[in-house]
Design a protein around this motif. Structure first.
Motif, PDB file in Angstrom:
ATOM      1  N   SER A   3     -69.122  33.298 -46.022  1.00  0.00           N
ATOM      2  CA  SER A   3     -70.274  33.467 -46.902  1.00  0.00           C
ATOM      3  C   SER A   3     -71.269  34.410 -46.247  1.00  0.00           C
ATOM      4  O   SER A   3     -71.559  34.294 -45.060  1.00  0.00           O
ATOM      5  N   THR A   5     -74.823  36.743 -45.677  1.00  0.00           N
ATOM      6  CA  THR A   5     -76.276  36.841 -45.787  1.00  0.00           C
ATOM      7  C   THR A   5     -76.587  38.289 -46.134  1.00  0.00           C
ATOM      8  O   THR A   5     -76.187  39.202 -45.401  1.00  0.00           O
ATOM      9  N   GLU A  96     -69.049  36.345 -51.754  1.00  0.00           N
ATOM     10  CA  GLU A  96     -69.589  34.986 -51.684  1.00  0.00           C
ATOM     11  C   GLU A  96     -70.863  35.036 -50.838  1.00  0.00           C
ATOM     12  O   GLU A  96     -70.808  35.221 -49.626  1.00  0.00           O
ATOM     13  N   GLU A  98     -74.338  33.394 -49.361  1.00  0.00           N
ATOM     14  CA  GLU A  98     -74.995  32.116 -49.060  1.00  0.00           C
ATOM     15  C   GLU A  98     -76.512  32.260 -49.021  1.00  0.00           C
ATOM     16  O   GLU A  98     -77.236  31.456 -49.598  1.00  0.00           O
ATOM     17  N   ASN A  99     -76.976  33.322 -48.331  1.00  0.00           N
ATOM     18  CA  ASN A  99     -78.417  33.506 -48.143  1.00  0.00           C
ATOM     19  C   ASN A  99     -78.860  34.887 -48.615  1.00  0.00           C
ATOM     20  O   ASN A  99     -78.140  35.871 -48.431  1.00  0.00           O
ATOM     21  N   ASP A 128     -84.316  25.055 -48.410  1.00  0.00           N
ATOM     22  CA  ASP A 128     -83.426  26.055 -48.994  1.00  0.00           C
ATOM     23  C   ASP A 128     -84.156  27.359 -49.285  1.00  0.00           C
ATOM     24  O   ASP A 128     -83.623  28.245 -49.941  1.00  0.00           O
ATOM     25  N   LYS A 176     -81.639  30.446 -50.390  1.00  0.00           N
ATOM     26  CA  LYS A 176     -80.230  30.198 -50.673  1.00  0.00           C
ATOM     27  C   LYS A 176     -79.870  30.891 -51.993  1.00  0.00           C
ATOM     28  O   LYS A 176     -80.655  30.882 -52.949  1.00  0.00           O
ATOM     29  N   ASN A 178     -77.846  30.065 -54.262  1.00  0.00           N
ATOM     30  CA  ASN A 178     -77.779  29.134 -55.402  1.00  0.00           C
ATOM     31  C   ASN A 178     -79.154  28.901 -56.019  1.00  0.00           C
ATOM     32  O   ASN A 178     -79.276  28.650 -57.221  1.00  0.00           O
TER      33      ASN A 178
END
Length: 225
Positions: A3, A5, A96, A98-99, A128, A176, A178
């Motif tokens: 994942s 950044t 993918e 993540e951050n 988060d 994050k 998400n």
């Protein structure tokens, strides 16, 4: 798959108060390039994306090693929140993620190791999201019915005795992915990283702001290089 950044730099082309500000030269390079070069210093940043609706901005970003996501007109207006552009970047790439590190081009001057410190704190925290804040030392109040009503002090109180208040300085944000996909940059449990540095006072919207950034650049960065 690891994942990632990523850093995202939102840079529209149609600034009203300072036309062409994102490509205006500060210290010999276009304004937005300061944020690109800053992100390039840190090994934990896997990719750097500039999201823009402007061809000149796109060409500058590509020239200095960033990837570019063409921002649709419908999310490029004056009143469109920044999170729309960030979300569009995430939807436009297959990685993918993540951050997300948000670096605004209008905050071109940042303490050298700030992002490293911020990312380490963020990684260790249960938050988060993270954003930078600075202490405000002003005596603030409201004007109601033509009368000034103090907000954070009583008349006659010394400045050094004020209850601490802080402002969001815009130097950097980490979220994050998400969170951003749900239209949020700063969450309820966001970590507020206090940064009391003169660079925190630079946020370029007007020519006067730009002149101040140029003064600090020449006084501090040029002087030390």
């Amino acid at each position: 798959m690891k994942s990632k950044t990523i850093a995202i730099i939102p840079a529209r082309g149609n600034s009203k108060r300072l036309p062409g500000k994102n490509t205006k030269f500060l210290g010999g390079i276009p304004l937005l390039v300061h944020s690109i070069k800053y992100a390039q210093k840190f090994s934990f940043i896997d990719d750097i994306y500039v999201t823009t609706d402007n061809l000149e901005v796109k060409n500058v970003a590509l020239q200095f090693g960033a990837k570019v996501i063409d921002r649709p007109t419908e999310i490029s207006g004056d009143f469109e929140p920044t999170v729309s552009a960030l979300k569009h970047v995430l939807e436009s790439i297959s990685d993918e993620v993540e951050n997300v590190v948000l670096l605004q081009p209008t905050n071109p001057l940042r303490p050298e190791n700030l992002l490293e410190e911020a990312f380490q704190l963020f990684s260790k925290s249960n938050s988060d999201s993270l954003f930078t804040v600075s202490r405000n030392h002003d005596k603030l109040g409201k004007i109601i019915n033509d009368k000034f009503e103090p907000f954070n002090y009583t008349i006659g109180q010394r400045s050094q005795d004020l209850e601490p208040l802080f402002f969001e300085n815009g130097l950097l944000y980490i979220s994050k992915a998400n969170l951003i996909k749900n239209d949020v940059i700063i969450s309820d449990n966001a970590f507020p990283l206090e940064v009391n540095h003169i660079f925190a006072k630079v946020d370029i919207d007007t020519q006067e702001d730009f002149d101040y950034a140029e003064y600090l650049y020449n006084k501090i960065i040029n002087h030390n290089s």
